[in-house]
Scaffold this motif. Structure first.
Motif, PDB file in Angstrom:
ATOM      1  N   ASP A 194      31.903  -9.787 -25.254  1.00 33.99           N
ATOM      2  CA  ASP A 194      30.671 -10.074 -26.347  1.00 33.99           C
ATOM      3  C   ASP A 194      31.258 -11.842 -26.419  1.00 33.99           C
ATOM      4  O   ASP A 194      30.918 -12.713 -27.794  1.00 33.99           O
ATOM      5  CB  ASP A 194      31.890  -9.687 -27.964  1.00 33.99           C
ATOM      6  CG  ASP A 194      33.442  -9.694 -27.904  1.00 33.99           C
ATOM      7  OD1 ASP A 194      33.932  -9.799 -26.655  1.00 33.99           O
ATOM      8  OD2 ASP A 194      33.751 -10.401 -28.574  1.00 33.99           O
ATOM      9  N   ARG A 195      31.999 -12.210 -25.114  1.00 35.85           N
ATOM     10  CA  ARG A 195      32.320 -13.630 -25.230  1.00 35.85           C
ATOM     11  C   ARG A 195      30.885 -14.600 -23.629  1.00 35.85           C
ATOM     12  O   ARG A 195      31.906 -14.153 -22.599  1.00 35.85           O
ATOM     13  CB  ARG A 195      33.133 -14.055 -24.929  1.00 35.85           C
ATOM     14  CG  ARG A 195      34.096 -15.824 -25.693  1.00 35.85           C
ATOM     15  CD  ARG A 195      35.332 -15.413 -25.164  1.00 35.85           C
ATOM     16  NE  ARG A 195      35.413 -15.649 -26.732  1.00 35.85           N
ATOM     17  CZ  ARG A 195      37.009 -16.567 -26.834  1.00 35.85           C
ATOM     18  NH1 ARG A 195      38.288 -15.358 -25.511  1.00 35.85           N
ATOM     19  NH2 ARG A 195      37.196 -15.560 -28.206  1.00 35.85           N
ATOM     20  N   LEU A 196      30.068 -14.708 -24.014  1.00 38.15           N
ATOM     21  CA  LEU A 196      29.519 -14.652 -22.734  1.00 38.15           C
ATOM     22  C   LEU A 196      28.656 -16.734 -22.497  1.00 38.15           C
ATOM     23  O   LEU A 196      28.352 -16.638 -24.060  1.00 38.15           O
ATOM     24  CB  LEU A 196      27.910 -14.040 -23.428  1.00 38.15           C
ATOM     25  CG  LEU A 196      27.699 -12.576 -23.286  1.00 38.15           C
ATOM     26  CD1 LEU A 196      27.393 -11.524 -24.383  1.00 38.15           C
ATOM     27  CD2 LEU A 196      28.507 -11.937 -22.095  1.00 38.15           C
ATOM     28  N   LYS A 197      28.101 -16.292 -21.193  1.00 39.11           N
ATOM     29  CA  LYS A 197      27.064 -17.607 -21.525  1.00 39.11           C
ATOM     30  C   LYS A 197      26.032 -17.978 -21.054  1.00 39.11           C
ATOM     31  O   LYS A 197      26.116 -16.861 -20.162  1.00 39.11           O
ATOM     32  CB  LYS A 197      28.576 -19.173 -20.546  1.00 39.11           C
ATOM     33  CG  LYS A 197      28.813 -19.286 -22.031  1.00 39.11           C
ATOM     34  CD  LYS A 197      29.958 -20.484 -20.497  1.00 39.11           C
ATOM     35  CE  LYS A 197      30.978 -21.693 -21.881  1.00 39.11           C
ATOM     36  NZ  LYS A 197      31.132 -22.819 -21.055  1.00 39.11           N
ATOM     37  N   VAL A 198      25.311 -18.368 -21.304  1.00 41.22           N
ATOM     38  CA  VAL A 198      23.619 -17.752 -20.661  1.00 41.22           C
ATOM     39  C   VAL A 198      22.894 -19.043 -20.211  1.00 41.22           C
ATOM     40  O   VAL A 198      23.146 -19.778 -21.261  1.00 41.22           O
ATOM     41  CB  VAL A 198      22.859 -16.637 -21.615  1.00 41.22           C
ATOM     42  CG1 VAL A 198      21.378 -15.933 -20.478  1.00 41.22           C
ATOM     43  CG2 VAL A 198      23.709 -15.767 -22.067  1.00 41.22           C
ATOM     44  N   LEU A 199      22.917 -19.407 -19.408  1.00 41.51           N
ATOM     45  CA  LEU A 199      21.876 -20.602 -18.864  1.00 41.51           C
ATOM     46  C   LEU A 199      20.288 -20.032 -18.878  1.00 41.51           C
ATOM     47  O   LEU A 199      19.995 -19.042 -18.587  1.00 41.51           O
ATOM     48  CB  LEU A 199      21.833 -20.612 -17.169  1.00 41.51           C
ATOM     49  CG  LEU A 199      21.372 -22.079 -16.577  1.00 41.51           C
ATOM     50  CD1 LEU A 199      21.410 -23.458 -17.898  1.00 41.51           C
ATOM     51  CD2 LEU A 199      21.133 -22.621 -15.272  1.00 41.51           C
ATOM     52  N   VAL A 200      19.675 -20.808 -19.819  1.00 40.21           N
ATOM     53  CA  VAL A 200      18.885 -20.231 -20.139  1.00 40.21           C
ATOM     54  C   VAL A 200      17.342 -21.826 -19.978  1.00 40.21           C
ATOM     55  O   VAL A 200      17.113 -22.758 -21.067  1.00 40.21           O
ATOM     56  CB  VAL A 200      17.584 -20.166 -21.555  1.00 40.21           C
ATOM     57  CG1 VAL A 200      16.898 -20.211 -22.490  1.00 40.21           C
ATOM     58  CG2 VAL A 200      18.650 -18.809 -22.279  1.00 40.21           C
ATOM     59  N   LEU A 201      16.230 -21.623 -19.066  1.00 43.69           N
ATOM     60  CA  LEU A 201      15.601 -22.577 -18.483  1.00 43.69           C
ATOM     61  C   LEU A 201      14.175 -21.878 -19.395  1.00 43.69           C
ATOM     62  O   LEU A 201      13.344 -21.386 -19.320  1.00 43.69           O
ATOM     63  CB  LEU A 201      14.679 -22.057 -16.780  1.00 43.69           C
ATOM     64  CG  LEU A 201      16.078 -22.335 -16.020  1.00 43.69           C
ATOM     65  CD1 LEU A 201      16.366 -21.739 -14.509  1.00 43.69           C
ATOM     66  CD2 LEU A 201      17.302 -23.125 -16.127  1.00 43.69           C
ATOM     67  N   ASP A 202      13.576 -23.394 -19.051  1.00 38.57           N
ATOM     68  CA  ASP A 202      11.969 -23.749 -19.797  1.00 38.57           C
ATOM     69  C   ASP A 202      11.024 -23.519 -19.476  1.00 38.57           C
ATOM     70  O   ASP A 202      10.470 -23.746 -19.138  1.00 38.57           O
ATOM     71  CB  ASP A 202      11.903 -24.802 -20.752  1.00 38.57           C
ATOM     72  CG  ASP A 202      10.414 -25.672 -21.244  1.00 38.57           C
ATOM     73  OD1 ASP A 202       9.785 -24.304 -21.612  1.00 38.57           O
ATOM     74  OD2 ASP A 202       9.812 -26.582 -21.725  1.00 38.57           O
ATOM     75  N   THR A 203      11.099 -21.580 -18.618  1.00 35.56           N
ATOM     76  CA  THR A 203      10.218 -20.967 -18.057  1.00 35.56           C
ATOM     77  C   THR A 203       8.851 -19.970 -19.221  1.00 35.56           C
ATOM     78  O   THR A 203       7.971 -19.189 -18.554  1.00 35.56           O
ATOM     79  CB  THR A 203      11.122 -20.267 -17.481  1.00 35.56           C
ATOM     80  OG1 THR A 203      11.414 -19.464 -17.557  1.00 35.56           O
ATOM     81  CG2 THR A 203      11.834 -21.060 -16.170  1.00 35.56           C
TER      82      THR A 203
END
Length: 156
Positions: A141-150
């Protein structure tokens, strides 16, 4: 001595109000295991996050909320869903309601506009409140997500 007695009396009242003391004076707290799964999509200056909470128990939670924090500032004006509030320039908190044991909560979808158009953003997803329950397993429940502009969904 009189002040010390009052402080000890007040502390005892807090223990009783919190549900009493267990063995060796420990206060028992309900335990829940919140897991957050979903996806995030970034297109230009917009990021849409969809997530579904699940409570693995062993206790239900009467109310819960999640925190969504972006690595870049959000635009000033936002159209947030009901139950969500902006807490600073990069953070939104949303209520997800009560969660029964071994049950999925309602899907939450939050779309935000970023102040600029970065090529990528890091999204932090975290539990903000579990209705007084304790979650001893914070890995789901403690997450980091890299989100690219794709325009592609990035799952978590």
């Amino acid at each position: 001595m009189r002040t010390r007695s009052w402080v000890l009396g007040a502390c005892g009242a807090l223990v009783v109000a919190a549900g009493g003391a267990g063995p060796a004076g420990a206060v028992s707290e309900p335990e829940a295991d919140l897991a957050l799964h979903g996806s995030a999509v970034m297109t230009g200056d917009r990021v849409e996050v969809s997530l579904t909470p699940r409570n693995g128990g062993p206790a239900a939670t009467p109310d819960a909320s999640v925190l969504l924090r972006w690595s870049v500032p959000l635009a000033e004006a936002q159209q947030l869903p009901r139950g969500c509030a902006r807490t600073d320039e990069r953070t939104v908190v949303c209520g997800i309601g009560a969660l029964a044991v071994d049950a999925l909560g309602e899907r939450l979808t939050v779309a935000v506009r970023l102040k600029e158009r970065p090529a990528e953003v890091t999204l932090e997803v975290d539990t903000a409140w579990l209705g007084g329950a304790v979650d001893r397993d914070r890995t789901n429940d403690r997450l980091k997500v890299l989100v690219l502009d794709t325009g592609d969904p990035y799952a978590f």
